[in-house]
Write a protein that holds these residues in place. Structure first.
Motif, PDB file in Angstrom:
ATOM      1  N   GLY A  19       0.864  -1.121  -0.421  1.00  0.00           N
ATOM      2  CA  GLY A  19      -0.040  -0.259  -0.145  1.00  0.00           C
ATOM      3  C   GLY A  19       0.947   0.946  -0.047  1.00  0.00           C
ATOM      4  N   TYR A  20       1.903   1.405   1.228  1.00  0.00           N
ATOM      5  CA  TYR A  20       3.036   2.507   1.042  1.00  0.00           C
ATOM      6  C   TYR A  20       3.262   2.770  -0.530  1.00  0.00           C
ATOM      7  CZ  TYR A  20       7.350   4.996   2.393  1.00  0.00           C
ATOM      8  OH  TYR A  20       7.961   6.017   2.342  1.00  0.00           O
ATOM      9  N   LEU A  21       4.644   1.412  -0.781  1.00  0.00           N
ATOM     10  CA  LEU A  21       4.619   1.497  -2.533  1.00  0.00           C
ATOM     11  C   LEU A  21       3.720   2.405  -3.238  1.00  0.00           C
ATOM     12  CD1 LEU A  21       7.000  -1.674  -2.436  1.00  0.00           C
ATOM     13  CD2 LEU A  21       7.431   0.739  -1.612  1.00  0.00           C
ATOM     14  N   VAL A  22       2.490   1.596  -2.945  1.00  0.00           N
ATOM     15  CA  VAL A  22       1.889   2.286  -4.079  1.00  0.00           C
ATOM     16  C   VAL A  22       1.205   3.462  -4.164  1.00  0.00           C
ATOM     17  CG1 VAL A  22      -0.612   1.735  -4.945  1.00  0.00           C
ATOM     18  CG2 VAL A  22       1.062  -0.641  -4.918  1.00  0.00           C
ATOM     19  N   LYS A  23       0.898   3.561  -2.843  1.00  0.00           N
ATOM     20  CA  LYS A  23       0.518   5.479  -2.641  1.00  0.00           C
ATOM     21  C   LYS A  23       1.886   5.892  -3.718  1.00  0.00           C
ATOM     22  CE  LYS A  23      -1.373   9.177  -1.540  1.00  0.00           C
ATOM     23  NZ  LYS A  23      -3.058   9.588  -2.568  1.00  0.00           N
ATOM     24  N   ARG A  24       3.596   5.905  -2.857  1.00  0.00           N
ATOM     25  CA  ARG A  24       4.189   6.555  -3.050  1.00  0.00           C
ATOM     26  C   ARG A  24       4.452   6.570  -4.651  1.00  0.00           C
ATOM     27  NH1 ARG A  24       8.174   9.346  -1.334  1.00  0.00           N
ATOM     28  NH2 ARG A  24       9.927   8.593  -1.843  1.00  0.00           N
ATOM     29  N   ALA A  25       4.717   5.471  -5.240  1.00  0.00           N
ATOM     30  CA  ALA A  25       4.196   5.304  -6.742  1.00  0.00           C
ATOM     31  C   ALA A  25       3.280   6.756  -7.452  1.00  0.00           C
ATOM     32  CB  ALA A  25       4.821   3.791  -7.469  1.00  0.00           C
ATOM     33  N   GLN A  26       2.354   6.037  -7.810  1.00  0.00           N
ATOM     34  CA  GLN A  26       0.574   7.083  -7.313  1.00  0.00           C
ATOM     35  C   GLN A  26       1.139   8.954  -7.366  1.00  0.00           C
ATOM     36  OE1 GLN A  26      -1.770   8.813  -5.899  1.00  0.00           O
ATOM     37  NE2 GLN A  26      -2.934   9.082  -6.575  1.00  0.00           N
ATOM     38  N   THR A  27       1.783   9.094  -6.285  1.00  0.00           N
ATOM     39  CA  THR A  27       2.931  10.604  -6.094  1.00  0.00           C
ATOM     40  C   THR A  27       3.806  10.715  -6.782  1.00  0.00           C
ATOM     41  OG1 THR A  27       1.947  10.144  -3.791  1.00  0.00           O
ATOM     42  CG2 THR A  27       3.293  12.254  -4.109  1.00  0.00           C
ATOM     43  N   ALA A  28       4.574  10.371  -6.963  1.00  0.00           N
ATOM     44  CA  ALA A  28       5.822  10.064  -7.961  1.00  0.00           C
ATOM     45  C   ALA A  28       4.972  10.281  -9.440  1.00  0.00           C
ATOM     46  CB  ALA A  28       6.824   9.191  -8.086  1.00  0.00           C
ATOM     47  N   MET A  29       4.116   9.254  -9.908  1.00  0.00           N
ATOM     48  CA  MET A  29       4.028   9.666 -11.005  1.00  0.00           C
ATOM     49  C   MET A  29       2.955  11.332 -11.135  1.00  0.00           C
ATOM     50  SD  MET A  29       3.198   6.133 -12.564  1.00  0.00           S
ATOM     51  CE  MET A  29       3.090   5.991 -13.630  1.00  0.00           C
ATOM     52  N   VAL A  30       2.376  11.397 -10.740  1.00  0.00           N
ATOM     53  CA  VAL A  30       1.588  12.721 -10.396  1.00  0.00           C
ATOM     54  C   VAL A  30       2.097  13.722 -10.150  1.00  0.00           C
ATOM     55  CG1 VAL A  30      -0.568  13.325  -9.109  1.00  0.00           C
ATOM     56  CG2 VAL A  30      -0.274  12.233  -8.840  1.00  0.00           C
ATOM     57  N   ASN A  31       3.329  14.173  -9.345  1.00  0.00           N
ATOM     58  CA  ASN A  31       3.891  14.585  -9.204  1.00  0.00           C
ATOM     59  C   ASN A  31       5.001  15.266 -10.791  1.00  0.00           C
ATOM     60  OD1 ASN A  31       3.645  15.807  -6.418  1.00  0.00           O
ATOM     61  ND2 ASN A  31       5.617  14.277  -5.617  1.00  0.00           N
ATOM     62  N   GLY A  32       4.787  13.842 -11.403  1.00  0.00           N
ATOM     63  CA  GLY A  32       6.152  14.075 -12.372  1.00  0.00           C
ATOM     64  C   GLY A  32       5.170  14.618 -14.060  1.00  0.00           C
ATOM     65  N   ILE A  33       3.569  13.602 -13.647  1.00  0.00           N
ATOM     66  CA  ILE A  33       2.696  14.868 -14.964  1.00  0.00           C
ATOM     67  C   ILE A  33       2.129  16.503 -14.702  1.00  0.00           C
ATOM     68  CG2 ILE A  33       0.481  13.486 -13.805  1.00  0.00           C
ATOM     69  CD1 ILE A  33       0.393  12.691 -17.224  1.00  0.00           C
ATOM     70  N   GLU A  34       1.467  16.550 -13.625  1.00  0.00           N
ATOM     71  CA  GLU A  34       1.316  17.641 -12.810  1.00  0.00           C
ATOM     72  C   GLU A  34       2.410  18.951 -13.607  1.00  0.00           C
ATOM     73  OE1 GLU A  34      -1.328  19.194 -11.941  1.00  0.00           O
ATOM     74  OE2 GLU A  34      -2.093  17.087 -10.612  1.00  0.00           O
ATOM     75  N   PRO A  35       3.384  18.755 -13.808  1.00  0.00           N
ATOM     76  CA  PRO A  35       3.818  20.162 -14.418  1.00  0.00           C
ATOM     77  C   PRO A  35       3.547  20.447 -16.177  1.00  0.00           C
ATOM     78  CG  PRO A  35       5.418  19.454 -12.732  1.00  0.00           C
ATOM     79  CD  PRO A  35       4.084  17.786 -13.294  1.00  0.00           C
ATOM     80  N   VAL A 135       6.970  -4.535 -18.073  1.00  0.00           N
ATOM     81  CA  VAL A 135       6.322  -3.141 -17.762  1.00  0.00           C
ATOM     82  C   VAL A 135       3.828  -4.061 -18.109  1.00  0.00           C
ATOM     83  CG1 VAL A 135       4.320  -1.450 -19.446  1.00  0.00           C
ATOM     84  CG2 VAL A 135       6.365  -1.214 -19.061  1.00  0.00           C
ATOM     85  N   SER A 136       4.310  -5.659 -18.490  1.00  0.00           N
ATOM     86  CA  SER A 136       3.008  -5.771 -19.068  1.00  0.00           C
ATOM     87  C   SER A 136       2.817  -6.647 -17.188  1.00  0.00           C
ATOM     88  CB  SER A 136       3.412  -6.904 -19.924  1.00  0.00           C
ATOM     89  OG  SER A 136       2.460  -8.084 -20.282  1.00  0.00           O
ATOM     90  N   GLU A 137       3.667  -7.175 -17.331  1.00  0.00           N
ATOM     91  CA  GLU A 137       3.371  -7.185 -15.901  1.00  0.00           C
ATOM     92  C   GLU A 137       3.124  -6.440 -14.471  1.00  0.00           C
ATOM     93  OE1 GLU A 137       4.311 -11.081 -13.090  1.00  0.00           O
ATOM     94  OE2 GLU A 137       3.925 -11.029 -14.958  1.00  0.00           O
ATOM     95  N   LEU A 138       3.722  -5.628 -14.882  1.00  0.00           N
ATOM     96  CA  LEU A 138       3.297  -4.994 -13.403  1.00  0.00           C
ATOM     97  C   LEU A 138       2.343  -4.518 -13.986  1.00  0.00           C
ATOM     98  CD1 LEU A 138       4.283  -2.717 -11.271  1.00  0.00           C
ATOM     99  CD2 LEU A 138       4.796  -0.968 -13.058  1.00  0.00           C
ATOM    100  N   THR A 139       1.796  -4.285 -15.007  1.00  0.00           N
ATOM    101  CA  THR A 139      -0.106  -3.799 -15.259  1.00  0.00           C
ATOM    102  C   THR A 139      -0.875  -4.805 -14.602  1.00  0.00           C
ATOM    103  OG1 THR A 139       1.056  -2.216 -16.999  1.00  0.00           O
ATOM    104  CG2 THR A 139      -1.692  -3.381 -17.739  1.00  0.00           C
ATOM    105  N   ARG A 140      -0.709  -6.288 -15.222  1.00  0.00           N
ATOM    106  CA  ARG A 140      -0.775  -7.231 -14.759  1.00  0.00           C
ATOM    107  C   ARG A 140      -1.373  -7.696 -13.477  1.00  0.00           C
ATOM    108  NH1 ARG A 140      -0.546 -12.411 -12.527  1.00  0.00           N
ATOM    109  NH2 ARG A 140       1.459 -12.624 -12.863  1.00  0.00           N
ATOM    110  N   LEU A 141       0.324  -7.372 -12.458  1.00  0.00           N
ATOM    111  CA  LEU A 141       0.315  -7.061 -10.593  1.00  0.00           C
ATOM    112  C   LEU A 141      -0.930  -6.526 -10.368  1.00  0.00           C
ATOM    113  CD1 LEU A 141       3.556  -8.626 -10.170  1.00  0.00           C
ATOM    114  CD2 LEU A 141       1.720  -9.597 -10.000  1.00  0.00           C
TER     115      LEU A 141
END
Length: 159
Positions: A19-35, A135-141
């Motif tokens: 849960g922590y890692l998924v949330k951190r990944a989501q936050t990092a992606m948002v911070n990367g795309i917002e600009p 990427v395919s495996e990450l998406t599946r998981l």
């Protein structure tokens, strides 16, 4: 079949929790795309409304709120902004006149078309150290994690 126990209370650490890692990944992606969205005069939530409409994930504000767990009042403001800018329009449902559906305008479709390369570029940057197979495996998981989490939520509602 006994369910696997991947965590133990005695050794649990937040930093290694899925849960922590998924949330951190989501936050990092948002911070990367917002600009990138800001450069085009948009924010992530506006993009989500546009792409959900384009991809048929949602037909109305209620669907978006449910899918994205977003506050209905805040979403109404986002929809108002997009409507004022001419990117979406509200229409009464043909099936239920009490229901209001959201639709992309021609300008909205063109905007999404112009922003997709920005999103694709940022996603490719985030995934640059991954192979196609990874990427395919990450998406599946992730889909498997979502299904398991939804099953857990459903079980909690039934209890």
């Amino acid at each position: 079949m006994a369910r696997a126990k991947h965590y133990q209370a005695s050794t649990y650490k937040a930093r290694t929790s899925v849960g922590y890692l998924v949330k951190r990944a989501q936050t990092a992606m948002v911070n990367g795309i917002e600009p990138a969205f800001a450069e085009h005069g948009f924010n992530l939530m506006q993009w989500i409304v546009l792409i959900y409409l384009r991809d048929g994930i949602a037909l109305n504000a209620k669907d978006i709120c449910a899918e994205f767990q977003y506050n209905s009042g805040a979403l109404t403001r986002v929809i108002d902004q997009l409507e004022e800018r001419g990117y979406i329009e509200r229409r009464r449902s043909r099936n239920d006149r009490r229901s209001v559906e959201l639709h992309l305008t021609d300008s909205g479709r063109e905007l999404v078309k112009s922003l997709v390369p920005v999103v694709v570029d940022r996603l490719n940057q985030a995934l640059s150290d991954f192979t196609r197979a990874e990427v395919s495996e990450l998406t599946r998981l992730l889909n498997k994690l979502i299904a398991g989490s939804q099953s857990m939520a459903s079980a909690g509602e039934a209890a």
